[in-house]
Design a protein around this motif. Sequence first.
Motif, PDB file in Angstrom:
ATOM      1  N   ASP A  64       0.986  -1.375   0.065  1.00  0.00           N
ATOM      2  CA  ASP A  64       0.192   0.114  -0.014  1.00  0.00           C
ATOM      3  C   ASP A  64       0.867   1.399   0.018  1.00  0.00           C
ATOM      4  N   ALA A  65       0.654   2.199  -0.987  1.00  0.00           N
ATOM      5  CA  ALA A  65       1.640   3.282  -1.021  1.00  0.00           C
ATOM      6  C   ALA A  65       1.864   4.020   0.165  1.00  0.00           C
ATOM      7  N   GLU A  66       0.748   4.053   0.972  1.00  0.00           N
ATOM      8  CA  GLU A  66       0.550   5.010   2.338  1.00  0.00           C
ATOM      9  C   GLU A  66       1.332   4.307   3.267  1.00  0.00           C
ATOM     10  N   SER A  67       1.511   3.177   3.232  1.00  0.00           N
ATOM     11  CA  SER A  67       2.077   2.401   4.304  1.00  0.00           C
ATOM     12  C   SER A  67       3.887   2.236   4.001  1.00  0.00           C
ATOM     13  N   ILE A  68       4.356   3.034   2.981  1.00  0.00           N
ATOM     14  CA  ILE A  68       5.633   2.728   2.600  1.00  0.00           C
ATOM     15  C   ILE A  68       6.645   3.554   3.703  1.00  0.00           C
ATOM     16  N   LEU A  90       9.541  10.039  -4.048  1.00  0.00           N
ATOM     17  CA  LEU A  90      10.409   8.860  -3.841  1.00  0.00           C
ATOM     18  C   LEU A  90       9.330   7.748  -3.197  1.00  0.00           C
ATOM     19  N   ARG A  91       8.261   8.366  -2.602  1.00  0.00           N
ATOM     20  CA  ARG A  91       7.333   7.140  -2.238  1.00  0.00           C
ATOM     21  C   ARG A  91       6.746   6.676  -3.538  1.00  0.00           C
ATOM     22  N   GLY A 135       7.704  -1.780  -5.956  1.00  0.00           N
ATOM     23  CA  GLY A 135       7.482  -2.513  -5.052  1.00  0.00           C
ATOM     24  C   GLY A 135       8.238  -2.672  -3.775  1.00  0.00           C
ATOM     25  N   SER A 136       8.559  -1.592  -3.354  1.00  0.00           N
ATOM     26  CA  SER A 136       9.616  -1.643  -2.291  1.00  0.00           C
ATOM     27  C   SER A 136       8.778  -1.344  -0.950  1.00  0.00           C
ATOM     28  N   ARG A 137       8.744  -1.955   0.099  1.00  0.00           N
ATOM     29  CA  ARG A 137       8.217  -1.368   1.314  1.00  0.00           C
ATOM     30  C   ARG A 137       8.799  -0.402   1.929  1.00  0.00           C
TER      31      ARG A 137
END
Length: 348
Positions: free
Chosen positions: A41-45, A311-312, A319-321
């Motif tokens: 999830d983008a927001e949890s990166i 960056l996010r 696909g990087s957490r």
Amino acid sequence: MSISERKLDHIRICLNESVEAAVSAGFEDVVLVHRALPEVDAESIDLRTSFMGREVSMPLFIAAMTGGHPEAEKINRNLAIAAQELNIPLGVGSQRAGIEKRELVRSFTVARKHAPDAFLIANLGAVQFCRGFTPKEAQRAVEMIEADAIALHLNPLQEAVQREGDTQFAGVLERISEVCEALDVPVIVKETGSGICAEDALRLQEAGVSAIDVGGAGGTSFAVVESYRGTEQLAKNFLSWGIPTVVSLVECARSVAIPVFATGGVRSGVDIAKALALGARACGVALPLLRQAVKGAEGVMEVLRTYERELRIAMFLSGSRDVEELSRSKAVVLGRCREWLSARGMLG
Ligand SMILES: Cc1cc2nc3c(=O)[nH]c(=O)nc-3n(C[C@H](O)[C@H](O)[C@H](O)COP(=O)(O)O)c2cc1C
């Protein structure tokens, strides 16, 4: 011309002229493989990372720029407010002027005053240690701003094309080694626009340096800056001198175990993501922040927040957490950078 006047000259030229190198930093040659199934999830990166042992909010720092002139006080103040607010490291410019003239100290101490908790990086030219400075001056620079680390900059191109230049670099590695030995804060060695090759990175690591900032070609060029200061033709013939940031980063990251930072032409969060995938622990940005810092801290923060958002997104699409996963993701290097690295035996 005094150091103080020269510093003001540099800022004036950087603000009013086009001062970027004739060569590209190389980020257009780097591709992060797109993941249609990011599974995140983008927001949890998580963008947090460790910068020389300190947790910071993202792998980005404000690269060394200024000090040594009353005008510079305002710039360092605004950069410091942004560094404190966003919890990112900040480097001040060369403190030689502050060491030699008491009245100029304020233009540096303002950074600690407005960034009491930020990771601050002191700064001196490495060549000064071949011209009379001893580790005592390095210690004074650290104490002046209660720095967490010191950067020693290498700028042989700038010194060579500058009228007042100091080109006595013989013995510079030994002098750097003495500073590393004497100080109890980490020593970063940085170039200032011409990059560091694999061979020199290894020698710096052996000398006891804690981290390398490649300071590659492709961003602010002091050959361009000096070309506006009366050494026009001489400097102009060196406008494309140097190792592009991407090439220098790969050379250094492949050769040493100490952290490598990428500065020089980093102009977006996408560039930062690419640099991290190529082995950088963090990226530094100077010129785009200088142009905001003369106006206020808000504009500096706006640029930094834009890099953060980009960056996010780049991390999401690859696909990087977190930063750790991004640094393990594979970047593809194409074009001129690939040719360069291949000619140097640095691929594969
Ligand atoms: C106005 C200005 C002054 C600078 N002064 C210093 C300095 O005193 N010490 C140093 O290590 N680097 C100095 N730099 C170099 C930057 O730290 C950085 O390596 C370089 O500008 C490349 O980054 P950029 O392309 O994002 O500007 C200066 C850069 C600018 C723009």
